[in-house]
Structures are given as C-alpha cells and as structure tokens.
Design a protein around this motif. Structure first.
Motif, PDB file in Angstrom:
ATOM      1  N   SER A 529      -5.952   0.256  -1.904  1.00 48.36           N
ATOM      2  CA  SER A 529      -6.562  -1.073  -2.041  1.00 48.36           C
ATOM      3  C   SER A 529      -6.362  -1.844  -0.740  1.00 48.36           C
ATOM      4  CB  SER A 529      -5.878  -1.866  -3.154  1.00 48.36           C
ATOM      5  OG  SER A 529      -5.931  -1.147  -4.336  1.00 48.36           O
ATOM      6  N   GLU A 546     -17.912 -14.431  -6.391  1.00 48.60           N
ATOM      7  CA  GLU A 546     -17.277 -13.264  -6.994  1.00 48.60           C
ATOM      8  C   GLU A 546     -18.280 -12.377  -7.733  1.00 48.60           C
ATOM      9  OE1 GLU A 546     -13.961 -14.637  -9.167  1.00 48.60           O
ATOM     10  OE2 GLU A 546     -12.881 -12.731  -9.025  1.00 48.60           O
ATOM     11  N   ARG A 550     -19.288  -8.425  -7.249  1.00 49.67           N
ATOM     12  CA  ARG A 550     -19.194  -7.426  -8.318  1.00 49.67           C
ATOM     13  C   ARG A 550     -20.530  -6.676  -8.473  1.00 49.67           C
ATOM     14  NH1 ARG A 550     -14.927  -8.741 -11.202  1.00 49.67           N
ATOM     15  NH2 ARG A 550     -15.412 -10.940 -11.139  1.00 49.67           N
ATOM     16  N   GLU A 555     -14.930  -4.367  -6.296  1.00 52.67           N
ATOM     17  CA  GLU A 555     -13.978  -4.680  -7.360  1.00 52.67           C
ATOM     18  C   GLU A 555     -12.836  -5.456  -6.726  1.00 52.67           C
ATOM     19  OE1 GLU A 555     -13.762  -0.991  -9.864  1.00 52.67           O
ATOM     20  OE2 GLU A 555     -11.766  -1.852 -10.250  1.00 52.67           O
ATOM     21  N   LEU A 556     -12.733  -6.705  -7.087  1.00 53.10           N
ATOM     22  CA  LEU A 556     -11.701  -7.557  -6.490  1.00 53.10           C
ATOM     23  C   LEU A 556     -10.754  -7.996  -7.594  1.00 53.10           C
ATOM     24  CD1 LEU A 556     -14.078  -9.925  -4.434  1.00 53.10           C
ATOM     25  CD2 LEU A 556     -13.106  -7.757  -3.713  1.00 53.10           C
ATOM     26  N   GLU A 557      -9.458  -7.904  -7.338  1.00 50.99           N
ATOM     27  CA  GLU A 557      -8.492  -8.348  -8.352  1.00 50.99           C
ATOM     28  C   GLU A 557      -7.503  -9.301  -7.738  1.00 50.99           C
ATOM     29  OE1 GLU A 557      -6.591  -5.068 -10.241  1.00 50.99           O
ATOM     30  OE2 GLU A 557      -8.433  -4.426 -11.246  1.00 50.99           O
ATOM     31  N   PRO A 558      -7.079 -10.297  -8.543  1.00 53.92           N
ATOM     32  CA  PRO A 558      -6.048 -11.196  -8.028  1.00 53.92           C
ATOM     33  C   PRO A 558      -4.781 -10.398  -7.724  1.00 53.92           C
ATOM     34  CG  PRO A 558      -6.803 -11.877 -10.220  1.00 53.92           C
ATOM     35  CD  PRO A 558      -7.451 -10.575  -9.920  1.00 53.92           C
ATOM     36  N   PHE A 559      -4.081 -10.769  -6.675  1.00 55.67           N
ATOM     37  CA  PHE A 559      -2.907 -10.010  -6.279  1.00 55.67           C
ATOM     38  C   PHE A 559      -1.884 -11.005  -5.765  1.00 55.67           C
ATOM     39  CE2 PHE A 559      -0.566  -7.106  -3.365  1.00 55.67           C
ATOM     40  CZ  PHE A 559      -0.360  -6.036  -4.215  1.00 55.67           C
ATOM     41  N   ILE A 564      -5.957 -11.244  -2.736  1.00 55.66           N
ATOM     42  CA  ILE A 564      -6.740 -10.381  -3.608  1.00 55.66           C
ATOM     43  C   ILE A 564      -6.592  -8.929  -3.160  1.00 55.66           C
ATOM     44  CG2 ILE A 564      -8.506 -12.011  -4.405  1.00 55.66           C
ATOM     45  CD1 ILE A 564     -10.281 -10.887  -2.100  1.00 55.66           C
ATOM     46  N   LYS A 567     -10.359  -3.055  -4.703  1.00 56.78           N
ATOM     47  CA  LYS A 567     -10.149  -1.685  -5.191  1.00 56.78           C
ATOM     48  C   LYS A 567     -11.365  -0.799  -4.954  1.00 56.78           C
ATOM     49  CE  LYS A 567      -6.352  -2.369  -7.686  1.00 56.78           C
ATOM     50  NZ  LYS A 567      -5.469  -2.255  -8.798  1.00 56.78           N
TER      51      LYS A 567
END
Ligand code: ADP
Ligand code: MG
Length: 664
Positions: A529, A546, A550, A555-559, A564, A567
């Motif tokens: 990632s 966002e 998509r 594919e973005l995820e909070p981190f 972010i 992925k």
C-alpha cells in the motif's frame, strides 16, 4: 412644498445617454439597428477619428415624414411598440425609443430623412439636446444621421474615450457582427483611409464569412447545423421568469418550443487570445450572454487549452417568449426562459460537430502570425513552448488587426515566430508557404482572389478535407522517431509528425472515460500500500473526490491521523505515478472544484490519469509500438488535440512539399 420634482427631459435624456451611449460604437449600434428596422437594403457607415469626430449612417429604408422626424427625438417615442404585451414578443431590434434623444443630448446631431410617400424630406439639427433648425430637404428616400463631436458637452465622458484605434476597432467589430447577421444587405464601413468592410448581398452564411474573414479563416471552420431541439414546457401556475409568456391562451397545455441553431465553429488548432472572435446572435440580435459563452467553453473543454478561445459564429433561434431582451438598455444581455436547456443544446451541438469533423492540424504555414503558448501540463515534457500560429485571415492588414483586436503586445504571450520548417533550397524570394504564386495554373486554395464558388467546387485534388485527412491517419506508416519523442510517419497526403506523449494521452483519456461510463475500469492491486499524508485542505478535497477515485479503480482507506493508504489504483500506473497523481488531483483548489460540474470533474480525473500513465517523451519506441499508437489514435473521437488542448499531430501536406521542391 414637496421636494420631489420630475426631471426636465433634457436632463433625463442625458442620464439615459449614460446607459445607452457608452462610446462611438454604441451610437453606431443604435443607428444601424434603426436602419435595419427601417427595412434598409443598403447601409453605409462612415466614421472619422474613431467615431469621436463624426459618425454618419445613411440608409435606403422607409425614412420618416416630417412629423415623425420631430417626434423621433421625444423620449420613449417609438414606432415599434404599442402595447405592454408586445414586450414579450419583440421582433424589431429597437423598441425603447431612447436612442435618438439620448444620442442627440450628448452630440451635435443632424437628421436628414424622407419617406417615399413625401415629395420632400426633412432636415433637423440638434446640439446637446436642443433643437436648432428644422428645414425642408431635397433628398432621396431614406435616412442619413450624422453625429458629430460625441460627448462634446460631457467632458467627463469624453475623457474616458479610448484611442482612435481602439474606438475604431469596436466599431469595426460591431459592423462585422451586423454584416454576419444580415447577409442580404449591402453594408459598407469606411473611415478616413478608405473602406474597412464592404459586403454585398449573398445567398449563404458561408459566402458572407468568406467576404468578411477571407478564405483562410473559412478553411479552418466547420459548418454547424442547421439543427434543432424541442423543449416540452409543462404548464406551471407561475411563469419561471418574466420571459416566459403568461398571456398566451392555452397555457394549461404542455407546449412544444422549438430551438434552432446554425453557424460556424473553429477547429482546435485555431486558438484565439480572447473572446473577440465569438459572435453570438439570438433571434438575429447580437448578444453577450454568459450562459452561451459557458456552453461554448464547455464544448471546447479538453479540446483547446484553458485560456485559449475558439472562433465561433452562432445563430440561436428560439420562440420570442423564451427570451427576454429587455434586461439591459443596450439590449446586449438577454434572459432565457430555460437557460439550462439553451446551455445543453449549444454545448451538445458544438461538441457533436467537433467530433464529427475530426479536425487535423496542419503546419502553421505562415510564419508571421502571432503565437500562443500552450500552458504546461503536469507532465515531464521536455518542451513547454509548443506553439501554433494563430490563424490569420486574408483581410487587408488594417481590417484584420481591427477585427482581431487582441490584447496589446505587452499583455500578449509572444514567443517569437519561428519558421515552421526549414526547407533548404526553397526559393529565398518566394513568399511563405501557402501563398506560392499560381505558376502551374492550379487553383490555390487560400487565395483571396479565387471566388468562393470556385473554391468550394473546384477543390484542389492535392488537399484533403479534414475528414479525408482523418481517414489517412488510420493508414499512416511510421518511418521512425525524432528525438525519441516524435513519431515521423508517411501517408499518401503528406508527412506527419505525432507527439507520442500527447497521442497516448488522448488514447488513454478516452479509454478511461469510456470504461468509467461503463463501470468497468481496470484496477490493479498494489503489492505494498502507498501511504500518503494529507494536508488539511487536501483532506477536505478528498471527501469531494473520493467517489470519483473509487469509480476509476482506486481503493483508498483511512490510515490514522490525516493519512490514507492506497491499496489499489487504476491499471498502468507505477506506484510513484499513483502517488503524484493523487497529490496533483487533491491539490485542485477548493473553489475551482466547487465550480466543476460532475462531468468536468470526471474529465479532470480521467485527464490526470491519462497524463501520468501515458508514455513519455524521450523514450525510444519499437516500430510495432509506433504503429499501435497510430492505429489507436485513429480510433479516438478527437485525435487531434490532447485532453489539455495541445495539438497531437502536425501534417506537412504533400502539396506544400511539392511546392517547396518546385514540382507544382
Ligand atoms: P426605437 O428604435 O427604440 O424605436 P429610437 O430612438 O432609436 O427608438 O428611434 C425612434 C424612432 O425613430 C423609431 O421608432 C423609428 O420610428 C424612427 N427612426 C429612427 N431611425 C430611423 C431610420 N433610420 N429610418 C426610419 N425611421 C427611423
Ligand atoms: Mg432604435
């Protein structure tokens, strides 16, 4: 004793003059409109000192009898409007009855007129709104109005008039407008040094465009329409705007309103520095309207660079109750009953016309034109000053610069005028390409001396139409690469140079958009990632974009805090490219983002993805790869300019090559 008094007419007229008469061109506008309303077939406009010293308009219209001539200078005296509901269906150009008294209040005016029914005519002299003399006048039927010393009695306004050249440019542009809208009239504009525009009645708009702009401009234009679209107007208890008619009977029935459109639009290689080459008419009336201008920009979005403008000549026809022209004293602004319908109609038709014409860039064959720089896109292109010559018409020098009236040289982006090609052995005394003397007796397209019928019918077999050129693109054979950046290809119509980066960018841009629309974007899972830390403003921007990410396979995820994890990403991008691309999109200013429509946003994202994924310049290519690129390019909808508006391909036409070698 009350404090409120009714203003004397003289003062009221002077105040109205502030609204109607801004500069000499506004006087010309009002007087030409009056002549047109009077049914004139010939209108002659004469000016001195940019209209500041003298404006004289003569026509062969219906003229005025003695009584009418006197009445014409009364405020709100008009022969064109009788009842209030006429306001909703105005077909004449004038109707406010303000122009003549307003102009007369700020100049020395002379009216000479005679109606065909009368044996003699009338001559009236007025200065500063005061009537000086009224006399009989022996003259042919029609009207001549002379306006001298505009604003002589309003020094504050006179001070604001610009140079002779600027004022004359405004007048020339205006008379040009009317000559385009009234192709059945003889219209002459002359100044001290001779005629600036001289057109005689013609059958088609195409012929008029030729008369006014010359054949080289005409060659770069595509005819639009005529086309039409129907709007179903549902009955509503209250009209949506004043413009929508309320007085019509049958208002409980759904109505069908017909909108029509025709004109000429320029191909992407024509890029103007300002909007002066956009001519829009609504029901024959010259207008400046934001809805229409935005629709034009939207149609050319991703076709020409931001900040550049096309040449557009549009006639919009719509039912009189769909447009309110009475919103501005000089009547150049209008209010549409259904602005978004007008917007869609104009944008869609221009787009379709552009796509259908698949325009091709040819070499800028005249070196003396002004040049525009293309704004740099976010690529690692090694050249940033790719430039194209602005088209220039074949008008006499003076007229052309007046009509063009671009920004003064200091404000202009000027990058010099490099000759397009260095052809050794070309006769040094020969004029620039494209105006080679007609030695072989061939018709040379682009020569102002060739009558238009000949130009269109006796087509030069060596010159392809845009559509034919596009067919050629599909049959090009790559010869090699120059500077590892440009593909050189031969076709039977000439030699082509294709910018490999922008060509690939266009291919990918259309692919991304197509797949996005069909909901089947190609996505790649990333082995590792990518972690990106965002600034607060980027975080806000992300919430807006966002969904679009998509939809394009990201594919973005909070981190954790303001971070972010990416992925997955759109296929074909390296991890580093993914990171810069996301950063770039998130750096779009919030304000700009808010103003983007959904489809503009989608285009923006698609263009950024395409730009990053496209092969770069300074990259050697195998012949098979070059061929693939040319074939794919030929399949795109708009193969001639990249999503940022830069040209993709240049063609050195066979005809020009033959000429350069003195073979024709
Ligand atoms: P409007 O055009 O709004 O009616 P104007 O002040 O421009 O108002 O003109 C007033 C009237 O003078 C017109 O309605 C028309 O009857 C008459 N008139 C003006 N110019 C001409 C002309 N060139 N030929 C014939 N009649 C004219
Ligand atoms: Mg008028």
């Amino acid at each position: 004793m009350g404090r409120i008094k009714v203003l004397p007419d003289q003062i009221a007229n002077k105040i109205a003059a502030g609204e109607v008469v801004e500069r000499p061109a506004s006087v010309v506008k009002e007087l030409i409109e009056n002549s047109l309303d009077a049914g004139a077939g010939r209108i002659r406009v004469e000016v001195q000192n940019g209209g500041k010293r003298l404006i004289r308009i003569s026509d062969d219209g219906i003229g005025m009898g003695n009584d009418d001539a006197l009445l014409a200078f009364e405020r709100h005296a008009t022969s064109k409007l009788r009842e209030v509901h006429d306001l909703l269906s105005i077909s004449t150009l004038g109707f406010r009855g303000e122009a003549l008294p307003s102009i007369a209040s700020v100049s020395r005016l002379e009216l000479e007129t005679r109606s065909a029914d009368d044996a003699t005519g009338t001559k009236i002299e007025i200065a500063g709104g005061r009537m000086l003399t009224v006399a009989e006048d022996a003259r042919p039927p029609g009207t001549t109005i002379t306006v001298r010393d505009l604003f002589y009695n309003v020094p504050a306004r006179r001070k604001f008039l610009r140079t002779e050249k600027t004022e004359l440019a405004h007048i020339a542009s205006l008379v040009t407008h009317y000559s385009l809208a009234h192709i059945d009239k003889t219209i002459l504009l002359a100044h001290e040094k001779g005629p600036l525009l001289n057109v005689t009645p013609v059958e088609s708009l195409r012929e008029r465009v030729y008369q006014v702009f010359g054949s080289s401009t005409l060659d770069d234009l595509v005819e639009l329409g005529p086309c039409q679209r129907e709007l179903q107007v549902q009955p509503s208890p209250a009209p949506r705007t004043q413009a929508v008619s309320r007085h019509k009977e049958g208002r409980d029935q759904p109505r069908q309103q017909l909108f029509r459109l025709h004109g000429f639009i320029s191909q992407p290689q024509i890029q103007k520095l300002n909007r002066n080459s956009i001519y829009v008419f609504v029901n024959g009336r010259l207008i400046r309207d934001r809805v229409v201008l935005r629709a034009i920009s939207s149609a050319y979005h991703n076709v020409i660079p931001p900040g550049a403008f096309p040449f557009v000549l549009l006639f919009i026809g719509l039912p009189f109750d769909e447009v309110d022209v009475n919103v501005h004293p000089s009547k150049t602004e209008v209010r549409f009953g259904h602005p978004s319908f007008v917007f869609d109609f104009v944008r869609d038709q221009i787009r379709e016309c552009l796509i259908a014409s698949k325009p091709v860039s040819t070499f800028p064959i005249r070196a003396e034109g002004s040049r525009v720089a293309y704004p740099q896109s976010a690529t690692d292109l090694s050249f940033s000053e790719a430039s194209l010559a602005l088209n220039r018409s074949d008008l006499p020098e003076s007229m052309e610069s007046f009509l063009r009236h671009e920004a003064p040289p200091t404000q202009r982006m000027d990058f010099g005028a490099a000759p397009p090609l260095d052809v050794s052995g070309a006769q040094p005394s020969a004029p620039a390409f494209g105006v080679v003397p007609d030695r072989a007796g061939l018709h040379i397209l682009g020569s102002p001396d060739t009558p238009i019928e000949q130009q269109t019918h006796a087509r030069d077999p060596l010159v392809d139409t845009p559509r034919e050129s596009m067919a050629q693109l599909g049959q090009l054979r790559p010869l090699g690469q120059m500077h590892d950046s440009f593909i050189i290809a031969s076709g039977h119509d000439g030699l082509w140079i294709i910018d490999q980066h922008v060509a690939h960018e266009r291919i990918l841009f259309e692919k991304v958009r197509r797949e996005r629309a069909q909901g089947r974007t190609e996505s790649q899972r990333l082995l590792l990632s990518i972690i990106i830390t965002l600034r607060p403003d980027q975080e806000i921007t992300l919430t807006r974009i966002e969904e679009e990410f998509r939809a394009n396979g990201f594919e973005l995820e909070p981190f954790g805090h303001r971070t972010i994890a990416v992925k997955a990403a759109s296929a074909g991008l390296s991890p580093r490219q993914v990171e810069t691309l996301i950063g770039e999109i998130l750096d779009t200013p919030e304000k700009e983002l808010r103003e983007l429509s959904l489809s503009d946003l989608q285009d923006r994202v698609a263009a950024t993805i395409a730009c990053h994924a496209a092969i770069k310049v300074n990259m050697p290519l195998e012949p098979a790869k070059m061929q693939w690129l040319l074939d794919e390019l030929a399949r795109t909808e708009c193969p001639m300019s990249c999503p940022h508006g830069r040209p993709i391909a240049l063609k050195y036409a066979l005809k020009d090559i033959l000429k350069a070698f003195h073979r024709i």
